[in-house]
Scaffold this motif. Structure first.
Motif, PDB file in Angstrom:
ATOM      1  N   HIS A 245       0.907  -1.320   0.058  1.00  0.00           N
ATOM      2  CA  HIS A 245       0.226  -0.131   0.202  1.00  0.00           C
ATOM      3  C   HIS A 245       0.988   1.160  -0.020  1.00  0.00           C
ATOM      4  O   HIS A 245       2.010   1.347   0.588  1.00  0.00           O
ATOM      5  N   TYR A 246       0.412   2.190  -0.545  1.00  0.00           N
ATOM      6  CA  TYR A 246       1.126   3.545  -0.765  1.00  0.00           C
ATOM      7  C   TYR A 246       0.050   4.717  -1.122  1.00  0.00           C
ATOM      8  O   TYR A 246      -1.194   4.296  -1.483  1.00  0.00           O
ATOM      9  N   ARG A 247       0.367   5.764  -0.748  1.00  0.00           N
ATOM     10  CA  ARG A 247      -0.447   7.043  -1.100  1.00  0.00           C
ATOM     11  C   ARG A 247       0.208   7.845  -1.953  1.00  0.00           C
ATOM     12  O   ARG A 247      -0.325   8.303  -3.016  1.00  0.00           O
ATOM     13  N   THR A 248       1.648   8.152  -1.693  1.00  0.00           N
ATOM     14  CA  THR A 248       2.427   9.057  -2.685  1.00  0.00           C
ATOM     15  C   THR A 248       3.371   8.588  -3.437  1.00  0.00           C
ATOM     16  O   THR A 248       3.888   8.780  -4.445  1.00  0.00           O
ATOM     17  N   SER A 249       3.980   7.334  -2.836  1.00  0.00           N
ATOM     18  CA  SER A 249       5.007   6.544  -3.327  1.00  0.00           C
ATOM     19  C   SER A 249       5.003   5.388  -4.189  1.00  0.00           C
ATOM     20  O   SER A 249       5.149   4.398  -4.099  1.00  0.00           O
ATOM     21  N   GLY A 250       4.440   5.691  -5.448  1.00  0.00           N
ATOM     22  CA  GLY A 250       4.211   4.770  -6.305  1.00  0.00           C
ATOM     23  C   GLY A 250       5.208   3.851  -6.833  1.00  0.00           C
ATOM     24  O   GLY A 250       4.980   2.602  -6.971  1.00  0.00           O
ATOM     25  N   ASP A 251       5.986   4.510  -7.250  1.00  0.00           N
ATOM     26  CA  ASP A 251       7.153   3.948  -8.051  1.00  0.00           C
ATOM     27  C   ASP A 251       7.876   2.899  -6.851  1.00  0.00           C
ATOM     28  O   ASP A 251       8.219   1.749  -7.084  1.00  0.00           O
ATOM     29  N   ASP A 252       7.953   3.339  -5.699  1.00  0.00           N
ATOM     30  CA  ASP A 252       8.614   2.515  -4.514  1.00  0.00           C
ATOM     31  C   ASP A 252       7.674   1.428  -4.263  1.00  0.00           C
ATOM     32  O   ASP A 252       8.283   0.147  -4.171  1.00  0.00           O
ATOM     33  N   ALA A 253       6.399   1.703  -4.400  1.00  0.00           N
ATOM     34  CA  ALA A 253       5.382   0.438  -4.272  1.00  0.00           C
ATOM     35  C   ALA A 253       5.648  -0.522  -5.217  1.00  0.00           C
ATOM     36  O   ALA A 253       5.418  -1.725  -4.773  1.00  0.00           O
ATOM     37  N   ARG A 254       5.520  -0.119  -6.613  1.00  0.00           N
ATOM     38  CA  ARG A 254       5.889  -0.961  -7.557  1.00  0.00           C
ATOM     39  C   ARG A 254       6.871  -1.721  -7.599  1.00  0.00           C
ATOM     40  O   ARG A 254       6.814  -3.192  -7.795  1.00  0.00           O
ATOM     41  N   GLU A 255       7.919  -1.026  -6.976  1.00  0.00           N
ATOM     42  CA  GLU A 255       9.379  -2.035  -6.966  1.00  0.00           C
ATOM     43  C   GLU A 255       9.335  -2.996  -5.776  1.00  0.00           C
ATOM     44  O   GLU A 255       9.783  -3.998  -5.944  1.00  0.00           O
ATOM     45  N   VAL A 256       8.466  -2.694  -4.435  1.00  0.00           N
ATOM     46  CA  VAL A 256       8.442  -3.703  -3.620  1.00  0.00           C
ATOM     47  C   VAL A 256       7.639  -5.023  -4.085  1.00  0.00           C
ATOM     48  O   VAL A 256       7.940  -5.974  -3.818  1.00  0.00           O
ATOM     49  N   ALA A 257       6.561  -4.424  -4.623  1.00  0.00           N
ATOM     50  CA  ALA A 257       5.772  -5.332  -5.036  1.00  0.00           C
ATOM     51  C   ALA A 257       6.416  -6.456  -6.233  1.00  0.00           C
ATOM     52  O   ALA A 257       6.338  -7.837  -6.201  1.00  0.00           O
ATOM     53  N   GLN A 258       7.173  -5.959  -7.025  1.00  0.00           N
ATOM     54  CA  GLN A 258       7.892  -6.720  -8.013  1.00  0.00           C
ATOM     55  C   GLN A 258       9.097  -7.571  -7.361  1.00  0.00           C
ATOM     56  O   GLN A 258       9.286  -8.757  -7.538  1.00  0.00           O
ATOM     57  N   ARG A 259       9.638  -6.990  -6.006  1.00  0.00           N
ATOM     58  CA  ARG A 259      10.856  -7.853  -5.421  1.00  0.00           C
ATOM     59  C   ARG A 259      10.077  -8.869  -4.643  1.00  0.00           C
ATOM     60  O   ARG A 259      10.475  -9.909  -4.618  1.00  0.00           O
ATOM     61  N   ALA A 260       8.620  -8.772  -4.340  1.00  0.00           N
ATOM     62  CA  ALA A 260       7.910  -9.697  -3.518  1.00  0.00           C
ATOM     63  C   ALA A 260       7.695 -10.924  -4.673  1.00  0.00           C
ATOM     64  O   ALA A 260       7.668 -11.941  -4.123  1.00  0.00           O
ATOM     65  N   ARG A 261       7.154 -10.609  -5.709  1.00  0.00           N
ATOM     66  CA  ARG A 261       6.982 -11.702  -6.818  1.00  0.00           C
ATOM     67  C   ARG A 261       8.103 -12.401  -7.114  1.00  0.00           C
ATOM     68  O   ARG A 261       8.182 -13.757  -7.183  1.00  0.00           O
ATOM     69  N   GLU A 262       9.178 -11.814  -7.084  1.00  0.00           N
ATOM     70  CA  GLU A 262      10.403 -12.559  -7.397  1.00  0.00           C
ATOM     71  C   GLU A 262      10.662 -13.907  -6.272  1.00  0.00           C
ATOM     72  O   GLU A 262      11.463 -14.782  -6.647  1.00  0.00           O
ATOM     73  N   THR A 263       9.900 -13.381  -5.045  1.00  0.00           N
ATOM     74  CA  THR A 263      10.312 -14.834  -4.147  1.00  0.00           C
ATOM     75  C   THR A 263       9.459 -15.854  -4.414  1.00  0.00           C
ATOM     76  O   THR A 263       9.191 -16.826  -3.705  1.00  0.00           O
ATOM     77  N   GLY A 264       8.411 -15.772  -5.553  1.00  0.00           N
ATOM     78  CA  GLY A 264       7.480 -16.632  -5.835  1.00  0.00           C
ATOM     79  C   GLY A 264       6.037 -16.544  -5.271  1.00  0.00           C
ATOM     80  O   GLY A 264       5.123 -17.501  -5.739  1.00  0.00           O
ATOM     81  N   VAL A 265       5.671 -15.506  -4.945  1.00  0.00           N
ATOM     82  CA  VAL A 265       4.250 -15.201  -4.722  1.00  0.00           C
ATOM     83  C   VAL A 265       3.642 -14.190  -5.345  1.00  0.00           C
ATOM     84  O   VAL A 265       4.243 -13.587  -6.210  1.00  0.00           O
TER      85      VAL A 265
END
Length: 245
Positions: free
Chosen positions: A38-58
């Motif tokens: 979740h984010y309110r203003t830090s969209g690029d950071d949030a998308r990067e975190v989501a991508q890193r999470a997906r790299e773990t297989g989830v």
């Protein structure tokens, strides 16, 4: 080290684009949870975190929303549910901090501190509960602040202490209200953590809490065997007590 098995669960950590929330979201992903960042203003950071999470297989998604706005919270949860399914683990991490004497604080700043901490926790918990009740299982962890439940208030940080005291009161109330529904509600209350701008001289171990220190406390409440622990508050402060205790 506590490593709960979160496979099959969907975790929403509010304010998880940066800081503690980011580290917690990634730690949950590494333990098998699908994660909503979740984010309110830090969209690029949030998308990067989501991508890193997906790299773990989830599965992971980034979701925007103002947690102080009921309509925005509904849209936030709708987005998570469409992408990942219903949220059964909620960490209410968002909470603005403003180290300004209360008499010098602008009204808008007062509102931001009170609403992001108290109203945000209330709205997100209220929105998450119906699905948890239907499933007969859920975990809510709220982020408090060390010593706030003792009523010790520094005039410079008074609104933050007051808001976090409210978060802890809400935690205990909600725990009692859901005690027979398979849902636990607890709080984790750090003092100073590693991304703070300045470290006070009274840190008991000459260092702030690491993100991992706080994450381990959160994970205590996500363990499968912790279903009887509800309404608790764990301070992650290294034994710190203010001088006037």
């Amino acid at each position: 080290m506590i490593e709960p098995d979160l496979d099959g669960h969907t975790v929403l950590v509010t304010g998880s684009a940066t800081g503690l929330g980011r580290s917690l979201a990634l730690a949950c992903a590494k333990r098998g949870a699908d994660v909503a960042v979740h984010y309110r203003t830090s969209g690029d950071d949030a998308r990067e975190v989501a991508q890193r999470a997906r790299e773990t297989g989830v599965e992971a998604t980034s979701v925007r929303g103002d947690v102080t706005d009921p309509g925005a919270v509904d849209e936030l949860f709708d987005g998570v549910e469409a992408a990942l399914g219903t949220v059964d683990v909620l960490v209410n991490n968002v909470g603005a901090f403003a180290p300004i004497h209360w008499e010098e604080m602008a009204f808008e700043t007062w509102q931001t501190v009170m609403e992001t901490n108290v109203t945000g926790t209330y709205l997100c918990s209220k929105r998450a509960l119906p699905a948890m009740r239907e499933a007969g299982w859920g975990r809510i962890v709220n982020v408090g602040y060390a010593s706030s439940e003792r009523g010790l208030i520094n005039p410079k940080n008074a609104p933050y202490f007051m808001a976090k005291s409210g978060v802890l009161m809400f935690t205990r109330m909600l725990a009692a209200d859901t005690s027979e529904e398979g849902i636990t509600v607890n709080a984790v209350s750090p003092y100073v953590i590693e991304n703070s701008d300045e470290f006070p001289a009274d840190l008991p171990r000459d260092r702030p809490a690491s993100f991992e220190d706080v994450i381990q406390a959160v994970f205590t409440f996500l363990e499968a065997d912790s279903d009887y622990i509800s309404g608790a508050n764990v301070e992650v402060s290294g034994g710190w007590l203010p001088e006037d205790v």
